[in-house]
Motif scaffolding. Sequence first.
Motif, short mmCIF file in Angstrom:
data_model
loop_
_atom_site.label_atom_id
_atom_site.label_comp_id
_atom_site.label_asym_id
_atom_site.label_seq_id
_atom_site.Cartn_x
_atom_site.Cartn_y
_atom_site.Cartn_z
N LYS A 23 31.05 12.51 14.01
CA LYS A 23 31.04 12.82 15.43
C LYS A 23 31.45 14.26 15.74
CE LYS A 23 32.59 8.20 16.42
NZ LYS A 23 33.67 7.40 16.96
N SER A 24 32.34 14.81 14.91
CA SER A 24 32.81 16.17 15.17
C SER A 24 31.92 17.24 14.55
CB SER A 24 34.25 16.32 14.66
OG SER A 24 34.29 16.14 13.26
N GLY A 25 30.87 16.85 13.84
CA GLY A 25 29.94 17.80 13.26
C GLY A 25 30.24 18.15 11.81
N ILE A 26 31.24 17.50 11.21
CA ILE A 26 31.56 17.75 9.81
C ILE A 26 30.52 17.06 8.93
CG2 ILE A 26 33.25 17.35 7.98
CD1 ILE A 26 35.41 17.46 10.17
N VAL A 27 29.99 17.79 7.96
CA VAL A 27 28.97 17.25 7.07
C VAL A 27 29.64 16.29 6.09
CG1 VAL A 27 27.24 17.78 5.32
CG2 VAL A 27 27.51 19.28 7.30
N ILE A 28 29.17 15.05 6.09
CA ILE A 28 29.69 14.04 5.17
C ILE A 28 28.83 13.99 3.91
CG2 ILE A 28 30.05 11.56 4.88
CD1 ILE A 28 30.82 11.45 7.80
N GLN A 29 27.53 14.18 4.10
CA GLN A 29 26.61 14.19 2.96
C GLN A 29 25.52 15.21 3.26
OE1 GLN A 29 25.35 10.27 1.94
NE2 GLN A 29 23.97 10.96 0.35
N ASP A 30 25.34 16.15 2.32
CA ASP A 30 24.37 17.23 2.54
C ASP A 30 22.93 16.74 2.56
OD1 ASP A 30 26.28 19.20 2.73
OD2 ASP A 30 26.24 19.65 0.59
N GLU A 31 22.58 15.95 1.57
CA GLU A 31 21.19 15.53 1.42
C GLU A 31 21.10 14.02 1.31
OE1 GLU A 31 19.37 17.52 -1.85
OE2 GLU A 31 19.98 19.50 -1.15
N VAL A 32 20.03 13.49 1.88
CA VAL A 32 19.73 12.06 1.78
C VAL A 32 18.36 11.96 1.13
CG1 VAL A 32 19.40 9.92 3.07
CG2 VAL A 32 21.05 11.60 3.88
N ASP A 33 18.25 11.13 0.08
CA ASP A 33 16.98 11.07 -0.65
C ASP A 33 15.87 10.40 0.17
OD1 ASP A 33 17.14 8.26 -0.98
OD2 ASP A 33 18.26 8.47 -2.85
N ALA A 34 14.64 10.59 -0.26
CA ALA A 34 13.46 10.13 0.48
C ALA A 34 13.46 8.62 0.68
CB ALA A 34 12.20 10.58 -0.24
N ALA A 35 13.84 7.86 -0.35
CA ALA A 35 13.85 6.40 -0.22
C ALA A 35 14.83 5.95 0.84
CB ALA A 35 14.19 5.76 -1.57
N ALA A 36 15.99 6.60 0.91
CA ALA A 36 16.99 6.25 1.92
C ALA A 36 16.48 6.60 3.32
CB ALA A 36 18.29 6.98 1.63
#
Length: 150
Positions: A23-36
């Motif tokens: 919610k605050s804009g902090i990146v939790i995960q940079d990339e999410v794969d195509a299947a996800a």
Amino acid sequence: MAPTVLCGPLKALRYGTEGVKDKSGIVIQDEVDAAALLGQAPGFSPSEVRNAYEGKSAVVGHDKALMARRSALVERFAMAAMAKDEEGKAEARAAIAKFNEKNPARRILPMQLAQSVHAREKRIREAQDGFYLPKKRRDALELGQFSRGE
């Protein structure tokens, strides 16, 4: 505020372009794969994203628990000191020593204990009509005058 039908695809698009942010804009995960991303489009939350959120939650929860324990120990000592309870102070010091041993990065120092006692005594000394406000904000006291029959 998008309709539910659009939430999944919009979230998938956002995950694909920005990564996963809290919610605050902090990146939790940079990339999410195509299947996800394909699974997110119809509304299925990717397991890697859930795991990232759960990991963050575990860290934040542990941090809050440690800070609550630390605060409780400082308060325990301060209350004993203000009551001039030497036995209570000794018990609090023993508990603080155990805490410090287990959590060296969050040590409770003697100076911090003295500051806590001093600050609590100051708040009690400067309290007016049953509550404390710093000198710069005492103008708000006027609002509660009705409760004193003034």
